[in-house]
Every structure is written in C-alpha cells, then in structure tokens.
Scaffold this active site. Structure first.
Site, PDB file in Angstrom:
ATOM      1  N   LEU A   1      91.983 -55.827 -58.824  1.00  0.00           N
ATOM      2  CA  LEU A   1      92.914 -55.630 -60.527  1.00  0.00           C
ATOM      3  C   LEU A   1      92.777 -55.341 -61.432  1.00  0.00           C
ATOM      4  O   LEU A   1      91.377 -56.288 -62.100  1.00  0.00           O
ATOM      5  CB  LEU A   1      92.982 -57.590 -60.489  1.00  0.00           C
ATOM      6  CG  LEU A   1      94.093 -58.265 -59.036  1.00  0.00           C
ATOM      7  CD1 LEU A   1      93.766 -59.732 -59.834  1.00  0.00           C
ATOM      8  CD2 LEU A   1      95.599 -57.602 -59.053  1.00  0.00           C
ATOM      9  N   ASP A   2      92.626 -54.360 -62.464  1.00  0.00           N
ATOM     10  CA  ASP A   2      92.977 -54.197 -63.799  1.00  0.00           C
ATOM     11  C   ASP A   2      92.951 -55.749 -64.200  1.00  0.00           C
ATOM     12  O   ASP A   2      94.284 -56.458 -64.258  1.00  0.00           O
ATOM     13  CB  ASP A   2      93.776 -52.234 -64.028  1.00  0.00           C
ATOM     14  CG  ASP A   2      93.732 -52.745 -65.326  1.00  0.00           C
ATOM     15  OD1 ASP A   2      92.161 -52.248 -65.696  1.00  0.00           O
ATOM     16  OD2 ASP A   2      94.272 -52.392 -65.941  1.00  0.00           O
ATOM     17  N   LYS A   3      93.274 -55.528 -65.590  1.00  0.00           N
ATOM     18  CA  LYS A   3      93.371 -56.328 -66.000  1.00  0.00           C
ATOM     19  C   LYS A   3      94.247 -56.786 -67.190  1.00  0.00           C
ATOM     20  O   LYS A   3      95.193 -56.669 -67.083  1.00  0.00           O
ATOM     21  CB  LYS A   3      92.033 -56.728 -68.192  1.00  0.00           C
ATOM     22  CG  LYS A   3      91.860 -57.595 -68.295  1.00  0.00           C
ATOM     23  CD  LYS A   3      90.992 -58.600 -69.460  1.00  0.00           C
ATOM     24  CE  LYS A   3      90.762 -57.044 -70.207  1.00  0.00           C
ATOM     25  NZ  LYS A   3      91.709 -57.529 -71.487  1.00  0.00           N
TER      26      LYS A   3
END
Length: 751
Positions: free
Chosen positions: A416-418
């Site tokens: 997951l990208d932040k």
C-alpha cells in the site's frame, strides 16, 4: 473490422468461429469476441483479408456476420433488426412446443387416455397415428431449426459439437420410432437455448443499465447570446456552463462554478453518503444532484465522461477472458468428441460382446448424446464472469477483465502506498521555520513559486497555504522536477531547490544546527519540505497528512481474509512511516523509497509471497503497479491516468473496497467452481445410469436443461453482490503490535 454475429449465443460458437475464421486472419489471436453483444472483432493487419471474405467464412458455420457499422449506429443498435431477427428463436421454440402438445393431445384422444399416449414403449412404436407423427416431425423441425445448420457444419469439418450431439440424438430417436421423445428433445434443447440467450441478454441489460444512468439532454448557457438552451449531451461543447436543478442527474463531467449542494455519487462509486460540492469541486455524469441548484463548467465531451469510460472498460473486459474460461473452452474441445466416442461404444459393445438388445443400447447411446451436451458447462463461466464484472462496476470497482476478477482471490500480500491511499492525500502546512534571515512570507512565496508547477500533495498544500494567507509569489523559470525527491527552478535570476531532507543531505548544504533541528522534527513524526539555494538553506515547512478513517478497519479485514503480509511503502522519512504504520496496523513498512525502489521492492515481495497487489494513486505508482500481480488504483474517479494504468480501479476514495473486492473475487470463483462441478457431476451421474441401462431421454434432457438453468441463475446471483455497510473502527482503538521495517534476506534497497 467489427462484425455482429447472428447465431453466436454460446462459447461453443466462439470456438467454431476461431477454427473457421482464425486461419483466414492469421491466427486466433487476431480475433476478439464479445458474447454479450454477439460481436467479433478482427485485428488482422493483412489488408487482403476483406470484409466479404470474413462474411463468407462465417456463413459456412451456419451463422451470419453483419458489419457492425451497418448493424449499430450509436444510440440505435439493434433498431434495424426486425421481429424475426429479435424473436425468431423464441417463436420457433414456441412452435415446437405447440406441435408437441397438439400431437400428444391427438394421440391421447385416439388411444383414449393421456397415460397411454405418454407410456408407449418400443414394441408399440407403430401405434403412433400418421397425424401425430406429422405433428411430432413438425415439432422436431422447428425445434432444431437453428441447430441443424451448425450441426451440418460440424459434420463437414469433422468437429463434433453440442449441435451435432443433439441432432444425432433426435434423428436416432426418430429412427427407432420414439417420435414423442425425439420431439421433446428438440423442444427442450430449443428451450434451453432460448433461456441461455435470455441469460446472456440479462447480463447485457445489466451493463446497458449503466448507460441509462446518464441523462440524454442538458441545459446550458449559450456562449454566443447567453440564452439558456437544451440539447442532447452529445451536442454540448466543452467549456460551456451547464445548469442542474435539485433532484436532477448531472449530464456531463465538469467543475462547479456556482452554487452549493450535495451529490449522490453511488451510481459510479457505490458510496452511500452524499458528497458535499462547492465551487471548484468536480462533478461527474450520471451522479444525482440533491438539494441545491448548481452551475458547472463542462470539462469533457459526452463520449469521454468518467461514466462512458467505465461502460467502455466493462464492455472491453469481457474479451479478456479469465483462466477458468480458457480452461473450460479447452476442456469442451476434448470433451465433446470423447462423448461421441463413448456413445458409439455404448451402442456397439453390449450388443456385440454381451448379447444385449441393439435397440435398447442404441437408445442408451442417445441418452449419452443428450446428457453430454456441454451447454451448461460452457455458458456458466462467461455469464458468471460478466455478472461479476458488472456487479463490481455497480459498486464502484472497475475490473478490466476476467483474469483480474480472479486474481484478487489468490492474493498473498498487498503493498500500500501511503500518500493518497492510507491517507487522504490532502496534507496541510503545520509549521514554517525560516532560516538565514529569511521571513516566513518570503520562504512561503518562493516555495509556492516552485510548487506551482508540481502535482504532489505536499506541493498543493503549500500552494493552498500561500493562497489562504494572501501571499503573492513570483514566476519560477527553468523549472525541472527531481522524480521522487523534489524540484528546482530559477527565481529572480537565482537558483533554488525544494525537496526532502534526504535530498538536502545528498547536496551537503545544511549546517549541523539545521540538521539537528530537522532530524528532531522528523523523529517527532513531521514530514519536512526544505528549500535552499546555492550557498545556504532558506528554511523548512512541516506538512502533515491525515489517516483515512476506514484505513485501520480495512487492514484488519484484509488480515481476517488471510492476506499474509500487508506492507506500507512510502517516500517519507522513517519516523513518519513508523508512526503511520503503527496507526494503521500494517504488518511492515518501508520508508524513503524512490519510484524505482518501489518497483524493486514489489518484485521481491512477489518473489517471496507469490501473488501480490500494489495499491496506489495510479500515476506516481504506475511502475510498481505494473510489476505487481494486480495493480489497483485508489480513488480513480475522473482520473484518466489511473483508469488506464491499473488492472483494477477503485472509483472512490474508500479503502473498504479492498476487502470487498477480495470477497467478491472469491465469491465469483466459488460460483464458477460450483457451476463446473455441478455440470460435470450431473453428466457423470447419467453416464453411470446409462451404463446400467436405467436412464431415459426424458430424464437426460430434463437434467441437462435443469443444469443449464441452475448454473445460469447461480451465475446471475453475482449481480446482487453489494457492499455491506460496516461500522468503522477508529484508529485510536487498541494499538496493534508495533511493526518493524521490512528487511529482505540477501538484498537491500537504496534508501
């Protein structure tokens, strides 16, 4: 070249067309099919392959090819078809049933009882009256009217298919005097094809329902004379002001210029809560304006709205077949000839070697031919896949094909990208700390000058903060972006850089005192944007983003679904990433990654776990998405790049769609497996009964039609797949175990 194929209503016909047309156009890979629209697309680059040659090749199969531009004019598809073209199959099926009923009633009257008419055996076959035989023959002819041309083609090509199976079974029953059963097999098989066609139409209508979401007309202010006009949405130019009253559907994509309202975006995103809109906010075609009148500037033509792209993607997704669809098609190619051979063996071996009665075992062979029909097996999978794709689109999840509908069910890990994924992606400036005799206003003005060319969320935060404070900023010249790190440009003939603390450290421009201050702020969880010039550091700004309220609950649900590892990856510093990971409950995190670092990280994660999804914004994370087994774009509504980049696009900014997607994918696979096992199980049962001589044609056709109906309705259940509303758990509830930075054995990534 695109053709409408009349008579293509099952996967079996697609296989026939591939064998017949494929060699003409350079191979099967140059053909694409849309079963729901009865569409065949020819991708052959050979100019010698003309439309007429393709139509001749299709005609040899018993089907008819009509150029799509002749059949379908935008907005009027199918209008040119007459009643026979649209309802001929239903009419012939009804006629077959009527002839059977008439013949049966005539026989019952002649014999004096319904039971006698129904229970005539082999020895009494000659008791049929001539009038009844004539009516039963008419029932056979009307029942196999659409089947016989395809059966003859199968004979010519020596490629047995279900049409040939049914034709041989019917003719065989007539040959041994079983006229009522022959007529019944014809009628029931015709009825099964009608119901199959209905199921395909049901799935087609589910997709077409998306088209009905958007209004066909719009009111706009004429740019020439200022009058309010109403025209079809196709005629509305881009850039004009469109008017929408309370309760009306929004006809086009655009940006609100006047008025305040809330909009129901559930037709596109699946979210139930209305979304507040004010000047500057985007609105989308097909969504519903609630209580306020608004004006908006159209930004896209009707042919390119978010809704039209969704419809186009869903339609195209049908051509990208799932692995299970490909398996069923290959299985059917072997299965049908094998059943023909088995029927032949059953008809011959018992009478020749075991002293059986030829008529009895020939009858059992006919039963095998009827029950062997692969119709239920072949139709169940595409109907289930299309229903799954359409249901996902209704819930705001755009899946680009059957393969990607299957993939989430097999995921072992998720990256997951932040920013913009786990967070809202709308950070705000918290602190401004100028250095070296710069003022806050000067630092903010110069930073805004550089950031005005950037699209990063931190850049937008700085610009919005400058505008809120009324700070005017100069124009930056010679601007260039440093991917994943920052930007540089010239302001008042002086070069400036803006970016992360890591980039500043690489340039070695900071003093020990500044380094100590920046490190302390980072340790406290601040994300820093620093600006400097050739000879000194100008100052820093602290920027903070907020975690999505549903993030922690979504991650908890993903773990409950058995996802082995959920990893957050970000370009932020270690301390910020650590705090974010602690808040959201991910299993691990990796900080200070450049775009190329994310690609290498996802590749290694996939190597360790197997199937891995990458969830990001669809633009900055595109390379990592391409590397993952499944690329998922977050909040892609209205974003062309996100929709084009990802395999799956979540149209709303709602992380709860992730666990829903996995559940939906698993449910779809479960339904498909149920259909396959049920279809094969029924056939295996009747083959066993046939070997013991206990099966009848009545039982076989009833079981085959029943199996077809059950698998079709089981697949269509997926259309009712809805996201269940769940109460979100706040991120300040029981803290999860503190995650550790992910370390992969044997390999390290540049920080």
């Amino acid at each position: 070249m695109i053709f409408r194929i009349k008579g293509m209503c099952c996967g079996e016909e697609i296989a026939v067309l591939k064998r017949q047309v494929g060699p003409l156009v350079g191979g099967e890979l140059n053909l694409a099919f849309d079963l729901l629209e009865s569409k065949m697309t020819v991708l052959s680059p050979d100019e010698a392959v003309t439309s007429e040659k393709i139509r001749e090749a299709v005609a040899q199969t018993g089907m008819e090819a009509v150029p799509w531009d002749e059949f379908c004019v935008p907005g009027t598809c199918g209008v040119e078809e007459g009643a026979w073209q649209r309802h001929g199959r239903l009419f012939m099926c009804g006629a077959s049933g009527a002839f059977i009923l008439a013949g049966f009633l005539l026989e019952a009257y002649r014999l004096g009882s319904f039971w006698d008419a129904l229970s005539e055996g082999h020895a009494e076959a000659l008791r049929y009256g001539n009038a009844a035989i004539l009516l039963y023959t008419a029932a056979v002819v009307t029942g196999i009217w659409y089947v016989l041309p395809k059966a003859l083609f199968a004979v010519r090509r020596l490629r047995p298919d279900m049409n040939l199976l049914m034709t041989v079974a019917v003719l065989g029953a007539m040959g041994i005097g079983q006229w009522l059963e022959a007529a019944s097999v014809s009628f029931l098989f015709s009825l099964a094809l009608v119901l199959e066609s209905w199921s395909v139409g049901r799935a087609r209508r589910a997709i077409k329902a998306l088209v009905d979401i958007s209004p066909t007309k719009a009111r706009f202010i004429c740019p020439t004379d200022g009058n309010i006009e109403e025209k079809p949405v196709e005629d509305i130019p881009v850039g004009v002001t469109v008017l929408v009253r309370p309760g009306e559907k929004i006809p086009l994509d655009g940006v609100v210029t006047k008025g305040i309202t809330s909009v129901n975006q559930s037709p596109i995103t699946g979210e139930s809560a209305p979304v507040f809109k004010e000047p500057g906010d985007e609105v989308f075609a097909g969504t519903i304006n609630a209580e306020g009148a608004i004006e908006f500037r159209s930004t896209r033509p009707a042919s390119n709205t978010t809704l039209s792209r969704i419809i186009h993607m869903v339609e195209d997704a049908q051509a990208r077949r799932a692995p299970v669809e490909q398996w069923v098609e290959k299985f059917a190619l072997v299965y049908t000839p094998a059943m023909m051979v088995l029927a032949l063996l059953i008809a011959v071996i018992p009478p020749v070697f075991l002293g059986g009665i030829w008529t009895d075992w020939f009858y059992q062979a006919l039963v095998i031919l009827v029950i062997a029909c692969p119709c239920s097996l072949v139709i169940s999978t595409p109907v289930s896949i299309v229903a799954g794709l359409t249901s996902a689109a209704r819930n705001g999840v755009l899946i680009k094909g059957g393969a990607f509908l299957e993939a989430p069910a097999r995921l072992k890990g998720i990256a997951l990208d932040k920013t913009g994924t786990l967070t809202y992606g709308q950070p705000t400036v918290q602190q401004i700390i100028p250095t070296d005799n710069h003022t806050e206003e000067e630092l903010l003005a110069n930073a805004a000058a550089l950031e005005s060319h950037c699209t990063h969320p931190f850049a937008r935060a700085i610009l919005e903060h400058a505008q809120a404070r009324g700070v005017t900023f100069p124009e930056a010249e010679d601007f260039s972006i440093l991917p994943g790190q920052g930007a540089q440009g010239t302001i008042h003939n002086k070069s400036y850089w803006i970016g992360s603390h890591r980039l500043l450290e690489q340039w070695r421009h900071e003093t020990p005192e500044f380094h100590e201050m920046a490190t302390r702020l980072e340790d406290e969880g601040h994300s820093l944007v620093i600006m400097w010039c050739n000879d000194h550091v100008c100052g820093l700004m602290s920027v903070a983003d907020q975690v999505r309220t549903e993030a922690r609950q979504a991650i908890s649900e993903l773990k409950e679904l058995g996802i082995q590892k959920i990893v957050m990856i970000t370009g932020d510093n270690q301390r910020t990433a650590e705090q974010m990971a602690h808040t959201t409950g991910v299993d691990a995190y990796r900080a200070e990654l450049l775009p190329e670092d994310k690609v290498r990280f996802v590749a290694e994660l996939e190597e360790d776990l197997g199937n891995v999804a990458m969830v990001g914004d669809g633009v900055n994370d595109a390379p990592a998405m391409a590397m993952a087994s499944v690329g998922i774009a977050m909040g892609a509504m209205g974003t062309d790049a996100a929709v084009e980049t990802a395999d799956i696009a979540l149209m709303s900014d709602d992380l709860s769609k992730l666990p829903w997607l996995i559940r939906h994918s698993r449910r779809t696979l479960k339904v498909i497996k149920q259909n396959i096992l049920f279809s094969l199980g029924i056939k295996l049962l009747f083959i066993s009964m046939t070997l013991f001589g206990t099966a009848t044609l009545w039982m076989a056709i009833a079981a085959d039609m029943g199996a077809s109906l059950l698998v079709i309705f089981n697949g269509l259940r997926l259309l009712r797949s809805k996201q269940q509303g769940q109460e979100r758990i706040n991120s300040d509830s029981t803290d999860p175990p503190f995650p550790q930075p992910l370390r992969s054995p044997g390999r390290q990534f540049p920080a």
